[in-house]
Design an enzyme around this catalytic site. Structure first.
Site, short mmCIF file in Angstrom:
data_model
loop_
_atom_site.label_atom_id
_atom_site.label_comp_id
_atom_site.label_asym_id
_atom_site.label_seq_id
_atom_site.Cartn_x
_atom_site.Cartn_y
_atom_site.Cartn_z
N LEU A 118 3.29 -3.85 15.04
CA LEU A 118 3.82 -3.10 16.34
C LEU A 118 2.37 -2.95 16.96
O LEU A 118 2.89 -3.70 18.69
CB LEU A 118 3.96 -1.89 15.74
CG LEU A 118 4.70 -1.35 17.30
CD1 LEU A 118 6.25 -1.56 17.67
CD2 LEU A 118 5.02 0.52 16.86
N SER A 128 -3.37 -0.82 9.42
CA SER A 128 -3.62 -0.98 10.54
C SER A 128 -4.47 -1.48 10.34
O SER A 128 -6.02 -1.36 10.82
CB SER A 128 -3.87 1.15 10.47
OG SER A 128 -4.54 1.44 9.61
N GLN A 184 0.68 -1.21 -0.33
CA GLN A 184 -0.08 -0.07 0.02
C GLN A 184 0.45 1.29 -0.24
O GLN A 184 0.19 2.17 -0.34
CB GLN A 184 -1.24 -0.15 1.11
CG GLN A 184 -1.85 -1.31 1.39
CD GLN A 184 -2.57 -1.45 2.97
OE1 GLN A 184 -3.57 -0.61 2.96
NE2 GLN A 184 -2.09 -1.93 3.95
N HIS A 237 -1.07 1.52 -4.27
CA HIS A 237 -1.22 2.91 -4.50
C HIS A 237 -0.44 3.42 -5.04
O HIS A 237 -0.73 4.71 -4.67
CB HIS A 237 -2.10 2.66 -2.98
CG HIS A 237 -3.12 2.31 -2.56
ND1 HIS A 237 -2.33 1.99 -0.94
CD2 HIS A 237 -3.86 1.74 -2.34
CE1 HIS A 237 -4.42 1.74 -0.53
NE2 HIS A 237 -5.08 1.08 -1.50
N ILE A 242 3.67 4.40 -1.17
CA ILE A 242 4.04 4.77 -2.30
C ILE A 242 5.28 5.15 -2.26
O ILE A 242 6.06 5.85 -3.35
CB ILE A 242 3.82 5.62 -2.41
CG1 ILE A 242 3.43 7.19 -1.91
CG2 ILE A 242 2.05 5.36 -2.48
CD1 ILE A 242 2.80 8.31 -1.63
N GLY A 265 2.48 -4.25 8.63
CA GLY A 265 2.95 -3.01 9.38
C GLY A 265 1.66 -2.61 8.75
O GLY A 265 1.70 -1.30 7.76
C1 BV8 Z 1 -11.83 2.24 -3.26
C2 BV8 Z 1 -2.43 6.47 -1.49
C3 BV8 Z 1 -13.31 1.80 -5.40
C4 BV8 Z 1 -2.11 7.64 -1.33
C5 BV8 Z 1 -3.62 5.34 0.18
C6 BV8 Z 1 -16.37 6.32 0.16
C7 BV8 Z 1 -15.92 7.04 -1.29
C8 BV8 Z 1 -15.44 6.51 -1.31
C9 BV8 Z 1 -14.95 5.05 -1.19
C10 BV8 Z 1 -14.89 4.79 0.09
C11 BV8 Z 1 -15.90 4.72 0.52
N1 BV8 Z 1 -15.88 4.68 1.98
C12 BV8 Z 1 -14.92 3.29 1.96
C13 BV8 Z 1 -14.63 3.92 0.79
C14 BV8 Z 1 -13.44 2.93 0.74
C15 BV8 Z 1 -12.17 3.97 0.96
C16 BV8 Z 1 -11.33 3.49 2.23
O1 BV8 Z 1 -11.20 2.41 2.59
N2 BV8 Z 1 -11.84 3.95 3.42
C17 BV8 Z 1 -10.84 4.08 4.32
C18 BV8 Z 1 -11.27 5.79 5.15
C19 BV8 Z 1 -12.60 3.74 5.20
N3 BV8 Z 1 -11.49 2.92 -0.42
C20 BV8 Z 1 -10.72 3.83 -1.17
O2 BV8 Z 1 -11.39 4.97 -1.54
C21 BV8 Z 1 -9.54 3.11 -1.68
N4 BV8 Z 1 -10.09 2.85 -3.38
O3 BV8 Z 1 -12.62 1.94 -2.87
O4 BV8 Z 1 -12.49 2.61 -4.79
C22 BV8 Z 1 -13.42 0.31 -5.14
C23 BV8 Z 1 -14.72 -0.67 -4.70
C24 BV8 Z 1 -14.18 -2.29 -4.63
C25 BV8 Z 1 -13.23 -2.66 -4.99
C26 BV8 Z 1 -12.19 -1.74 -5.94
C27 BV8 Z 1 -12.41 -0.47 -5.36
C28 BV8 Z 1 -8.31 3.44 -2.07
C29 BV8 Z 1 -8.02 3.72 -1.35
C30 BV8 Z 1 -6.58 4.19 -0.90
C31 BV8 Z 1 -6.29 5.60 -0.63
N5 BV8 Z 1 -4.82 6.01 -0.54
N6 BV8 Z 1 -2.89 5.69 -0.32
C32 BV8 Z 1 -1.18 8.19 -0.29
O5 BV8 Z 1 -0.09 7.35 0.35
O6 BV8 Z 1 -0.84 9.58 0.34
S1 BV8 Z 1 -4.99 4.99 2.15
C33 BV8 Z 1 -3.06 4.62 2.42
O7 BV8 Z 1 -3.78 4.34 4.13
C34 BV8 Z 1 -2.42 4.04 2.42
O8 BV8 Z 1 -1.39 3.83 1.34
C35 BV8 Z 1 -2.10 2.89 3.19
O9 BV8 Z 1 -3.49 1.89 2.57
C36 BV8 Z 1 -3.57 3.07 3.66
C37 BV8 Z 1 -3.90 2.78 5.32
O10 BV8 Z 1 -2.75 3.10 5.91
P1 BV8 Z 1 -1.39 1.81 6.38
O11 BV8 Z 1 -0.30 1.50 5.41
O12 BV8 Z 1 -1.99 1.05 7.48
O13 BV8 Z 1 -0.52 3.05 7.69
P2 BV8 Z 1 -0.94 3.16 8.76
O14 BV8 Z 1 -0.61 4.50 9.14
O15 BV8 Z 1 -2.73 3.43 9.22
O16 BV8 Z 1 -1.06 2.39 10.06
C38 BV8 Z 1 0.47 1.80 10.17
C39 BV8 Z 1 -0.04 0.83 11.16
O17 BV8 Z 1 1.75 0.19 11.20
C40 BV8 Z 1 -0.64 0.42 12.59
O18 BV8 Z 1 -1.18 -0.09 12.54
C41 BV8 Z 1 0.64 0.84 13.61
O19 BV8 Z 1 0.55 -0.37 14.29
C42 BV8 Z 1 1.94 -0.17 12.34
N7 BV8 Z 1 3.02 0.20 12.92
C43 BV8 Z 1 3.84 0.70 13.07
N8 BV8 Z 1 5.47 1.34 13.28
C44 BV8 Z 1 5.30 -0.28 12.92
C45 BV8 Z 1 4.69 -0.71 12.33
N9 BV8 Z 1 4.27 -1.84 12.56
C46 BV8 Z 1 5.09 -2.82 12.47
N10 BV8 Z 1 6.73 -1.99 12.75
C47 BV8 Z 1 6.88 -0.63 12.87
N11 BV8 Z 1 7.65 0.23 13.55
#
Ligand code: BV8
Length: 227
Positions: A198, A173, A87, A105, A89, A171
């Site tokens: 984590l 959420s 996920q 992504h 970039i 890694g």
């Molecule tokens: C889609 C790129 C249609 C940009 C990202 C209303 C309208 C439209 C869509 C939706 C809607 N409601 C819901 C949706 C779906 C939506 C969605 O899921 N929304 C969420 C907020 C509810 N999704 C979309 O829109 C997707 N497209 O749905 O298209 C479709 C329909 C059906 C089937 C297919 C397609 C597109 C989503 C893509 C958005 N772009 N990134 C950029 O990077 O700027 S999302 C971005 O956040 C990341 O790419 C990643 O995917 C996402 C989550 O982030 P994580 O990678 O999980 O990171 P996060 O900080 O959240 O967590 C970090 C984790 O690491 C934690 O758990 C932490 O504990 C852990 N950690 C921390 N340190 C460590 C560690 N682990 C190990 N070691 C460590 N040291």
């Protein structure tokens, strides 16, 4: 043995790349709606371009960490039986030596022309409106998948999930779909599932096994066991 690994921002955290949702994460100071949606780009493209230009500079200073290195080593052992779906970039998987990486992504290092659709390596800061090498228009955007946009490679990912023996999420959420639902697809097709993170995530209960700890520790250990 066929393995699919999904990685999120947490695998790059120890490389100094901020995650999205942890304290001090990327979204702090920026609401998602203001920087990671097509509407935001249409409304205020300069703010969006500056957000991604800044991240591109930050990632350029980051180095792969032992978790990225371990997955590159696992690929050398498993070859085409390993698919890394990220996920993220940033290009840290490739810089660690991974060759089979699916950026669902998109990638910071790629620009996409909003006039002709051509993709090209980002030539510099997009805030400076460089010309598209294919059509000459000055309308390049980051080739990144924003909320509401279709992720890349979903067909290939679904096929890999349907035929893998092991699925690991590292890694992430589990806050964003469709990536957060991959563990369900893999489990439905009989894969063993493991979460390396984590802390507990929104999808922890869906995994057969969970190992909590920093990726730089838990990922190399898991890769060594797998080989
Ligand atoms: C889609 C790129 C249609 C940009 C990202 C209303 C309208 C439209 C869509 C939706 C809607 N409601 C819901 C949706 C779906 C939506 C969605 O899921 N929304 C969420 C907020 C509810 N999704 C979309 O829109 C997707 N497209 O749905 O298209 C479709 C329909 C059906 C089937 C297919 C397609 C597109 C989503 C893509 C958005 N772009 N990134 C950029 O990077 O700027 S999302 C971005 O956040 C990341 O790419 C990643 O995917 C996402 C989550 O982030 P994580 O990678 O999980 O990171 P996060 O900080 O959240 O967590 C970090 C984790 O690491 C934690 O758990 C932490 O504990 C852990 N950690 C921390 N340190 C460590 C560690 N682990 C190990 N070691 C460590 N040291």
């Amino acid at each position: 043995m066929k393995v699919v690994v999904l990685t999120g921002a947490g695998i790059s955290a120890e490389s100094g790349v901020p995650t999205f949702r942890d304290a001090g994460g990327l979204w702090e100071g920026h609401r998602v709606e203001d920087v990671a949606t097509p509407e935001a780009f249409a409304r205020d493209s300069d703010t969006v371009q500056r957000f991604y230009d800044a991240r591109r500079h930050a990632v350029a200073l980051a180095e792969p960490n032992p978790a990225h290195d371990a997955l590159a080593g696992l690929e050398r052992a498993l070859g085409d039986d390993l698919l890394v779906v990220t996920q993220n970039i940033d290009g840290l998987h490739e810089r660690a030596g991974s060759q089979r990486v699916l950026h669902m992504h998109g990638e910071l290092s790629v620009a996409r022309c909003t006039a002709c659709g051509a993709r090209s390596p980002v030539p510099g800061d997009l805030i400076d409106r460089p010309a598209c090498p294919a059509c000459g228009e000055r309308m390049l955007r980051p080739d990144v998948v924003w909320f509401g946009e279709m992720p890349y490679g979903l067909d290939e990912i679904e096929q890999a999930l349907a035929s893998c023996d092991v699925f690991a999420a590292i890694g992430t959420s589990g806050a964003v779909y469709p990536a957060a639902g991959f563990v369900v697809t893999a489990a439905e097709h009989g894969a063993r599932t493991i979460e390396l993170n984590l802390a507990a995530s929104e999808i922890t209960p869906l995994f057969d096994e969970v190992r909590h700890g920093p990726a730089s520790i838990v990922v190399p250990d898991w890769c060594d066991e797998l080989r």
